[in-house]
Design a protein around this motif. Sequence first.
Motif, short mmCIF file in Angstrom:
data_model
loop_
_atom_site.label_atom_id
_atom_site.label_comp_id
_atom_site.label_asym_id
_atom_site.label_seq_id
_atom_site.Cartn_x
_atom_site.Cartn_y
_atom_site.Cartn_z
N UNK A 97 -3.50 0.20 -3.01
CA UNK A 97 -2.74 1.12 -2.17
C UNK A 97 -1.97 2.18 -2.95
N UNK B 142 8.94 5.44 2.59
CA UNK B 142 8.15 4.60 3.49
C UNK B 142 7.69 5.42 4.69
N UNK B 143 6.51 5.13 5.18
CA UNK B 143 5.98 5.89 6.32
C UNK B 143 6.83 5.65 7.55
N UNK C 203 -0.79 6.49 10.62
CA UNK C 203 -1.72 7.61 10.57
C UNK C 203 -2.43 7.68 9.24
N UNK D 120 1.01 6.90 -3.07
CA UNK D 120 0.02 6.14 -2.32
C UNK D 120 -1.38 6.69 -2.58
N UNK E 297 -4.70 5.13 4.75
CA UNK E 297 -4.31 4.58 6.05
C UNK E 297 -2.92 3.94 5.93
N UNK E 298 -2.02 4.32 6.82
CA UNK E 298 -0.67 3.75 6.77
C UNK E 298 -0.19 3.29 8.14
N UNK E 299 0.65 2.29 8.11
CA UNK E 299 1.42 1.86 9.27
C UNK E 299 2.86 2.31 9.05
N UNK F 297 6.28 1.92 7.82
CA UNK F 297 6.79 1.06 6.75
C UNK F 297 5.95 1.10 5.48
N UNK F 298 4.68 1.48 5.57
CA UNK F 298 3.85 1.48 4.37
C UNK F 298 4.49 2.35 3.29
N UNK F 299 4.43 1.87 2.05
CA UNK F 299 5.02 2.62 0.95
C UNK F 299 4.14 3.81 0.60
#
Lengths: 316, 318
Positions: free
Chosen positions: B137, B246-247, B251, B296, B300-302, B304-306
């Motif tokens: 990631x 963080x996201x 998206x 990153x 693909x992120x949610x 909270x994704x770093x």
Amino acid sequence: MRRFDIVTLESPNRAPLRIEGFEFGNKDSKGPTVAIVGAMNGDHINQLFVASGLVEYLRQKESEGKILGRILIIPAVNAYALNMGEKNWPLDKTDISTMFPGYELGETTQRIAGRLFETLKGYDYGIILEGRRDQGMCLPYVKLIESGYEDMESVKDLGLGFIHYRPHEPTETVMLQYNWQLWETKAFSIVFGKTGTIDHNASSEVHTAIVRFLSKRKILDFALFEGRVSNIIDPHKITIVKASRAGIFISSMRCGAQVQKGKVMGKITDALTGETLEEILSPCEGIMTCQYSHSLIFQNSIAFRIASVELCCELV
Amino acid sequence: MGIIEEVFTIELPVGENFRIQRCRYGSEFIEDKKAKRISIVSGIHGDELEGQYVCFLLGEWLRNNTNKIRGIIDIYPAINSLGIDSITRSVPFYDVDLNRTFPGSKNDFLPAQIASGVVDVMRGSDFAIDIHSSNVFLREIPQVRIAKSQEETLVPLANLLNIDFVWVHDAVTVLESTFAHAMNTIGTKTLVVEMGVGMRLGYAYGHQLLKGILNLMVHEGILEMEPPKEVRFPIQSHVGEVAYLNACCPGLFVPAIEHCQVIEQGTVVGHIVDPLSGISKAEVIAPIGGILFTLRAYPIVYEGSLLGRIFGSNKEEK
Ligand SMILES: [Zn+2]
């Protein structure tokens, strides 16, 4: 019954993740409150099964007017993983069950755990339906961590045969039971089943134990027969029986069976030649509480665990 | 020449053994009490390959420079050998992160037995360098991460490694189950290097770390030669702070700048876009100025994704 979303989380392309709660009893009830958490991992089908079975059971009891306290059931925390045969959070493979108490500014699973934990705070009792993390299959037992807030008396009301009682391990400080206890909920875990499938005997034993608990704790107005007198044991004092060879593992016992010293509990055959590589004998007398549940076994894997009042031997 | 040995082996169910191999240089120094021993370790995570390349480069160098060796140099390119050969981060079958299983136990499941075997094999080593490549990631600049409690012993050593950044952080309890913690506890000074990104090689990073390892070995008397030239001195984390990006929504994360840039507060690091609607959902802004040392790599992120980490010095912040 009130069905509601505890946590929703948008996904890039999938339908949003929903952690659903099922609540029973009157909101203004003065009775005790309990929250029951089911599958936190995608292979904890047994935990899902027992939790959803309780939802169905309590719906009936509620229609009979038997709910005295308030009960929240969360059958599935990680539905995303359950829906695709994953164990952990499908994108980053982190384990929600080790993200407590959560962190609202952190990574995705820390946020999920944090939001879930907000809902779980303040309950009198907390029951975590826990699956195993290895390839084992066990007699259902209670795992109670010594934190200073644990409540042994209420745990005994389950009437399960064994209570594993011990100080927490470092990795457990990020798990739900420990954090829930710190927030003064009388929390404990019931560990049972085999990952990925349903063990009907164990499931029905756990279902009955929880109903007995609800009844004895005056959350449910319904009387049951008494369960067992629980044996409180230190899990480190359970005799381990290892497989000295790798191969195909064939057990000849069921969990819960009484074994005598020298009894053949199973065997390992060579996966290619079929010859018997090892007959696994019980080194002591006791109750076989756990066994390896996969058909292919690795060398030195734990094949069986035997609980006895006195630790009779320890194989190294 | 190095001596290749199987140092840990355990039967798998169907006609195969799990194995960990080592290539040892300088075995003639085993009886020499003053000679130091170093272990170069990679592949505890099966999807991280930068360390494999460093092991190759070091082995190649040592084969051509055996006359300079004054200690024992052990190279372990593939600890989780099942995982490396199958793009699997964890220990296959058990799906357990090996680096959360240390110090392990002979009486537990396979991953714990592997961990315990690894500790036994490396016990007595003066130094260990555990090379990771972040994960799939995130992309990282070459850095060493050190738990606060080990700061005094390990920072001077890390400064020799020709890396860009030394990050001293407060240890989290789960980190007590890492290889590095287990080895540091038994007296092996162990450095964790993170560099690059999972499943890929960054050739330049491999050469950069090779130079650092040679430098460290010269410094510790394991090699006898002139130290390599132009070894860089890493940025020290105590002079500043780390900001996390963080996201805020799910998206596709599209970076707007390259990794490893020095950026100002307010710089647009990237966008989170929605492929379905064609809408750009969020602009990712640098909360502080500094160096973008993590970016990153997997889009693909949610929530909270770093997305990245910025290291900024204290005075820029205020
Ligand atoms: Zn790693």
